[in-house]
Enzyme design. Sequence first.
Site, PDB file in Angstrom:
ATOM      1  N   HIS A 189      -5.395   5.461 -17.810  1.00  0.00           N
ATOM      2  CA  HIS A 189      -4.731   4.745 -18.795  1.00  0.00           C
ATOM      3  C   HIS A 189      -3.651   5.645 -19.684  1.00  0.00           C
ATOM      4  CE1 HIS A 189      -5.924   0.247 -17.853  1.00  0.00           C
ATOM      5  NE2 HIS A 189      -5.335   0.676 -17.681  1.00  0.00           N
ATOM      6  N   GLU A 426      12.186  -6.874  -2.318  1.00  0.00           N
ATOM      7  CA  GLU A 426      11.315  -4.989  -1.752  1.00  0.00           C
ATOM      8  C   GLU A 426      11.561  -5.273  -0.381  1.00  0.00           C
ATOM      9  OE1 GLU A 426       8.259  -3.947  -4.249  1.00  0.00           O
ATOM     10  OE2 GLU A 426       7.357  -6.337  -4.603  1.00  0.00           O
ATOM     11  N   ASP A 450       8.596  -0.110  -1.973  1.00  0.00           N
ATOM     12  CA  ASP A 450       8.481  -0.374  -1.684  1.00  0.00           C
ATOM     13  C   ASP A 450       9.745  -0.628  -0.817  1.00  0.00           C
ATOM     14  OD1 ASP A 450       6.179  -1.259  -1.595  1.00  0.00           O
ATOM     15  OD2 ASP A 450       6.221  -2.605  -3.268  1.00  0.00           O
ATOM     16  N   CYS A 497      14.329  -1.840 -10.224  1.00  0.00           N
ATOM     17  CA  CYS A 497      12.976  -1.869 -11.428  1.00  0.00           C
ATOM     18  C   CYS A 497      12.114  -0.372 -10.603  1.00  0.00           C
ATOM     19  CB  CYS A 497      12.638  -2.851 -11.954  1.00  0.00           C
ATOM     20  SG  CYS A 497      11.747  -3.661 -10.592  1.00  0.00           S
TER      21      CYS A 497
END
Length: 565
Positions: A189, A426, A450, A497
């Site tokens: 993170h 996707e 994807d 996206c």
Amino acid sequence: MKVLKGLPVSDGIAIGKAKYVNKTKFKIKKKSIKEEEVDSELERFETNLQNVLAELDELIENFSLSKDNQDILNTHKMILKDPDFIEKIKKMISQELMSLEQAIKKHFTDIMAIFNNMENNFYAERSSDYEDVAYRFLKHAMNIKSSDFSNIDKNSVIFIDRISPSEVTKAYEREIQGIVVDQGSKNSHSSIIARSMNLPMVVTSEEHKKKISQNTMVIVDGSEGKIYVDPDEETLHKFTEKKKIIEKRSQELEKLKYKDSVTKDGKKIGLMSNIEIPEEIVQVKHNNSAGIGLFRTEFLFIDRENLPTEEEQYKIYSEIAEKVAPHPLIIRTIDIGGDKLSSILNIEHELNPNLGCRGIRLSFENIPVFKTQLRAILRANKKGNIKIMFPMISCVYEVMKAKKIISECKQELDKVNEVEIGAMIEIPSAAVNAKSIAKECDFLSIGTNDLIQYTLAVDRDNQTVAEYYRPAHPSVLQLIKMTVEKAHKQNTKVAVCGEMASQEQFIGILLGLGIDELSVSPAKVLRIKEKIRNTDIKKQKEIANKMCKMSTEKEVMDFLQRSER
Ligand code: PEP
Ligand code: MG
């Protein structure tokens, strides 16, 4: 000059003095107390103990903390709750008349000395746990503020064992040049945050760090993962120039912050950000992007033993929605492949997880988990700016099924705001069936990562076949075009996206194919805005149409290069 090689986790160049952010050296002034001070000192012990435990609880509940970190903090709680520890401290205060700070220091130093003398790694690690606990306790007792790097000059590169996401944010706010850590990985993170803040960061080893002393001049090259220690004139000059170019560029881009993301010929393009963890919101706000076009919620379901509760999710979603309002927050429901979730959802091992129980399929297999997430989202939509997006949709039936589950959740809840529904496109079948899917949705968003994987049958994470992963392959472009045309006939907007939207070279093509919105990595928002503002849609439309008719990606790329000249 020495050159050390580490793991590159966040691009950019940092030049500055090495500053070690280790444990603060506490100078304990008051070592002993008088008899009449015993009661107040014992009281101070009790209050500080409770405060430290409360701080640990708060940290453990922090949604961004990994499972490992939570375990460590739970161990620290156990150390502090140990009756033996409590009794010893009380005894040192009341019988040996030690100040609270002195008692804590002595207790932990004694324990650490015992552990350190044992030639066993396990015990050495325990020793550092005790050191951490002592450090935290003394910080409270002596009212020393936690490490916000406020005492560190901004022209420094900080060297720290490990760094939490919130500390990366603090380093960014303090305008620290760069970060070198001992523990970390590309996908931690903290690394994600450093990247989204354009803060150079390299992971190195304790061994390497020993070769760099405090205040030594260093250059950190975040893209190469290199640390130049005590650089010679020539190297310093080379990197200073490189850094200047990067800085000049980002200053230019900063000017675009409050400008519209509109093409040369006047089409307004919604430009949003993708986030993976809540801390990235800082950069989303900084770049003034028009909301969040993809909030990947996977972080809530991995690296932990328990499923996130509705309350935990509600808190996170509400907080982010509040921060981006009036812009939208598009929350994508869980999208993880089988093996990653096996520890909390007992999914059987799959031979081919990318074609297995992932995305919406996983949610349909785990309705209670899916409903918990949906209820949390619906409740969090107090300002009406949250939208729900489903991953891995292969046909309209799945959208209808998911919508029915949303209706059930709505019925279970008191009145909630209306929420827009979207599907990710996707899977090639979804692109081909975009008409029927668009009819059921308020918006579509193309996940090119994807879509490329499934169209070209190439595993997106497999380096061996990386050369077959071709974003600008004409078949991918045709599927995007098909999606846009079918959706527009239903008056449904289409966003992209996937990573393609964050790559400057593809912006012209995507806009030429008719894409309405882009959602990109927070660090790329301004660069993409610049690209949008330089795009002439009419011209790009012609180019993109030609590209769709080509046979190979090479042809497309060559054509792209020629048309940009
Ligand atoms: C995509 O597939 O393009 C996408 C945005 O989703 P993810 O990368 O999370 O699979
Ligand atoms: Mg995807």
